[in-house]
Structure formats: structure tokens, C-alpha cells
Design an enzyme around this catalytic site. Structure first.
Site, PDB file in Angstrom:
ATOM      1  N   GLU A 190      28.802 -42.284  29.920  1.00  0.00           N
ATOM      2  CA  GLU A 190      30.022 -42.835  30.502  1.00  0.00           C
ATOM      3  C   GLU A 190      31.050 -43.167  29.420  1.00  0.00           C
ATOM      4  O   GLU A 190      30.706 -43.671  28.357  1.00  0.00           O
ATOM      5  CB  GLU A 190      29.699 -44.099  31.299  1.00  0.00           C
ATOM      6  CG  GLU A 190      28.767 -43.879  32.484  1.00  0.00           C
ATOM      7  CD  GLU A 190      29.412 -43.077  33.609  1.00  0.00           C
ATOM      8  OE1 GLU A 190      30.658 -42.954  33.613  1.00  0.00           O
ATOM      9  OE2 GLU A 190      28.661 -42.597  34.484  1.00  0.00           O
ATOM     10  N   CYS A 228      25.447 -50.719  37.752  1.00  0.00           N
ATOM     11  CA  CYS A 228      25.520 -49.926  36.512  1.00  0.00           C
ATOM     12  C   CYS A 228      26.798 -50.244  35.745  1.00  0.00           C
ATOM     13  O   CYS A 228      26.756 -50.589  34.565  1.00  0.00           O
ATOM     14  CB  CYS A 228      25.450 -48.430  36.830  1.00  0.00           C
ATOM     15  SG  CYS A 228      23.819 -47.860  37.369  1.00  0.00           S
ATOM     16  N   HIS A 247      24.211 -42.233  32.670  1.00  0.00           N
ATOM     17  CA  HIS A 247      23.671 -42.024  34.012  1.00  0.00           C
ATOM     18  C   HIS A 247      22.793 -40.775  34.030  1.00  0.00           C
ATOM     19  O   HIS A 247      23.113 -39.773  33.370  1.00  0.00           O
ATOM     20  CB  HIS A 247      24.806 -41.839  35.026  1.00  0.00           C
ATOM     21  CG  HIS A 247      25.210 -43.111  35.697  1.00  0.00           C
ATOM     22  ND1 HIS A 247      26.493 -43.623  35.654  1.00  0.00           N
ATOM     23  CD2 HIS A 247      24.488 -43.991  36.454  1.00  0.00           C
ATOM     24  CE1 HIS A 247      26.548 -44.748  36.353  1.00  0.00           C
ATOM     25  NE2 HIS A 247      25.349 -44.995  36.854  1.00  0.00           N
TER      26      HIS A 247
END
Length: 200
Positions: A78, A141, A165
Site C-alpha cells: 500500500e 487494515c 495486502h
């Protein structure tokens, strides 16, 4: 160098979470660097409390949080954590998030310190599907990703941190209509990602 890598426990009625399953399979040492593995609860604020305690105890150089992103076909580091939480699904405490800012005095967003382009390149070279993600969502998350960045900004300025992820495991996708990835590929992807991170 010390790397703290975390994985969430099962949530949403699932009996397994690929995040913690992959983290548990990682070696205890990668390229001479100590790997500290930690299971965290899929609970708003509690997850960050557990990670903070581990940071204070272990004093890692890098923190990588790993979570499940059902529906994705690749491992996705991310880019940014946002200061917002929402969602209709209760966390493992049975409560949903209070919609709004995670930290009242926090920035709208924090970019990761991990070399995500290098990590994706390394995974692809290893034959693992990988791509950069620009949204960690608004559930636990992103919450944990943001909270670790907030801690870094206010308490641990030398820390590098980020979030990755991973897809469903094949056993979670019984009808085969949603993407999945086998556990060995997840472990391989996380391993080469860590190698890229420590080499940066």
C-alpha cells in the site's frame, strides 16, 4: 536489523486469515535480519495498541503489517494510509467503527516509507503477481496502517513502516469465482518484499 511483521487473526466469520498464516511461515531470519512475527486482533484501536507494545519492546527498524484483501489477485503493497475509518462489518469485538477521523490531530494521510516499487519488482521477478495499491480501504487494515504511521510521526521518527495486502487462500474461495493465491506464493512474496525493504 529487526523487522516486525504482523498478521491479523480471522474475522468476518472466516476460520482462517491468510495474513497471519503467511506471517507464521516466514523464516526467523532473512539475509541476516531478525524477523519478529506478531498476530494482531482485527479490532479497531486494539490492533494498534498491540503493535505499539511490540514496537516499544522490540525496537524494530521496520514494521510491516499484513492483511487480507479478498477479491485481489496480487500481493499489493500500500502507498498511503488515510485518516478515515468506516464500514458496516463489525470487527472482532462485535462493534463497527465510529465513522470519521482515526486521529483528530493527525494528517489527512501518511505515505509509506517502504520501497514499494522495488518490492513489487522483486516479487514479479520471483514470479509472484504483485502491484502497488493506492487504497488500503477504511476498515481495520487502513486503521492499523494509519496508526503505525501516526506513531512514527509522533514517537518513533527513525521507524520505517508500511502495509501489504494479500489475496484469499484457495480454501476460502470454494466456487473459484474470486481470485486466490496459494500460501507458498504468499510467503515467497513477503520474503522477497522484506529483502527489498532491508536493502533499500
Amino acid at each position: 536489523m529487526k523487522i516486525l511483521i504482523t498478521g491479523f487473526d480471522p474475522f468476518g466469520g472466516e476460520k482462517i486469515n491468510p495474513a497471519i498464516e503467511a506471517v507464521k511461515k516466514l523464516p526467523d531470519e532473512i539475509d541476516g535480519n531478525q524477523i519478529i512475527k506478531l498476530e494482531v486482533p482485527t479490532i479497531f484501536y486494539q490492533s494498534a495498541k498491540v503493535v505499539r507494545e511490540a514496537i516499544e519492546k522490540e525496537r524494530p527498524d521496520i514494521v510491516i503489517n499484513v492483511g487480507q484483501a479478498g477479491g485481489r489477485a496480487a500481493i499489493t503493497p500500500e502507498r498511503i494510509a488515510i485518516n478515515f475509518q468506516a464500514g458496516s462489518t463489525p470487527d472482532n469485538s462485535g462493534k463497527g467503527p465510529k465513522e470519521g477521523k482515526i486521529e483528530a490531530d493527525g494528517a489527512d494521510g501518511y505515505f509509506t516509507q517502504l520501497p514499494i516499487k522495488k518490492m513489487v519488482t522483486a516479487m514479479r521477478k520471483a514470479g509472484i503477481p504483485a502491484e502497488i495499491s493506492n487504497s488500503a480501504g477504511t476498515y481495520v487494515c487502513n486503521h492499523l496502517f494509519y496508526e503505525v504511521q501516526y506513531m512514527r510521526r509522533h514517537e518513533f521518527p527513525n521507524l520505517k513502516a508500511g502495509f501489504i495486502h494479500i489475496p484469499f487462500l484457495p480454501d476460502q474461495v470454494k466456487n473459484g469465482r474470486r481470485p486466490s493465491m496459494n500460501l507458498s506464493d504468499m510467503v515467497a512474496g513477503l520474503t522477497v518484499s522484506i529483502k527489498a525493504a532491508v536493502a533499500d
